[in-house]
Design an enzyme around this catalytic site. Structure first.
Site: not given
Length: 241
Positions: A152, A156
């Site tokens: 994750y 990002k």
């Protein structure tokens, strides 16, 4: 900046912060393109917007599937979209045993969190340049130092990099590109233990679209503005040089 009847795209509009953003945009009298995994998830928002005299349409798309993203983009290209909120995202799981993290966690995370929003940017940005106006706000994350969430945070971070690089293509047009970090909020993605009400992030997530000027590529940390009005938040963003 008045965004009345500006055409605004919101991905991840079916729930969480994306839904709250869409509701706020209806208050601001923006026309809407609402994207969620299933178009039925935003039909109530669409109806609310139309009842307020606005234009609105809902599209369903799986941002983890290339064909679905390409089909969505072909639909979006039929519109003159003024403002883009690439809000949709996925947090695959929290891997307590970091060394068991599978290939698939990274692949899906990058498909949804990096590749899909950038393909949308690549599709819509040239039309913004041609018209001389546009706003793009890509949702990032402040998560750091947690290898258990490596896919994750890495996806990002990738979004941060390509967004900042894209901003270098802006010349004299009235175009602004920002990243926004909502903070850790109590949403389906953030979970029930998060310290922040998702409402606290809305002004910070939306403000970049209302700014008349700003530092392209900057990250707007929404929780820094949680106690301010939307107008005050916009003023703070415009003051950054």
């Amino acid at each position: 900046m008045d965004i009345k009847n500006r055409l605004v795209l919101v991905t991840g509009a079916g729930r969480g912060i994306g839904r709250l953003m869409a509701e706020k945009l209806i208050e601001l009298q923006a026309d809407l393109i609402l994207v969620s995994r299933d178009a039925s998830h935003t039909k109530d928002l669409e109806e609310k917007a139309v009842a307020a005299g606005l234009k609105a349409v809902s599209f369903g798309a799986d941002l983890g599937d290339r064909k679905s993203v390409e089909e969505l983009i072909s639909k979006l290209e039929q519109y003159d979209i003024d403002i883009v909120f690439n809000n949709a995202g996925i947090q695959v799981t929290y891997r307590s045993d970091v060394f068991d993290t599978p290939w698939e966690d990274y692949e899906l995370s990058f498909r949804v969190n990096t590749i899909a929003p950038m393909m949308i940017c690549y599709s819509l940005f040239p039309k913004m340049k041609a018209r001389g106006f546009g706003r793009i706000i890509n949702t990032t994350s402040g998560i750091a130092g947690e290898p258990q969430q490596g896919p994750y945070s890495a996806s990002k971070a990738g979004l941060d990099k390509v967004t900042a690089d894209l901003s270098r293509l802006i010349e004299d047009e009235d175009i602004l590109i920002f990243l926004t970090d909502p903070g850790w909020c109590r949403t389906d993605l953030g979970g029930p233990m998060a310290p922040n009400d998702p409402v606290s992030a809305v002004n910070g997530c939306i403000a970049g679209a209302l700014a008349k000027k700003g530092k392209n590529g900057m990250i707007i940390h929404a929780q820094d503005y949680a106690d301010l009005t939307l107008e005050q938040t916009v003023e703070k963003i415009e003051a950054v040089v």
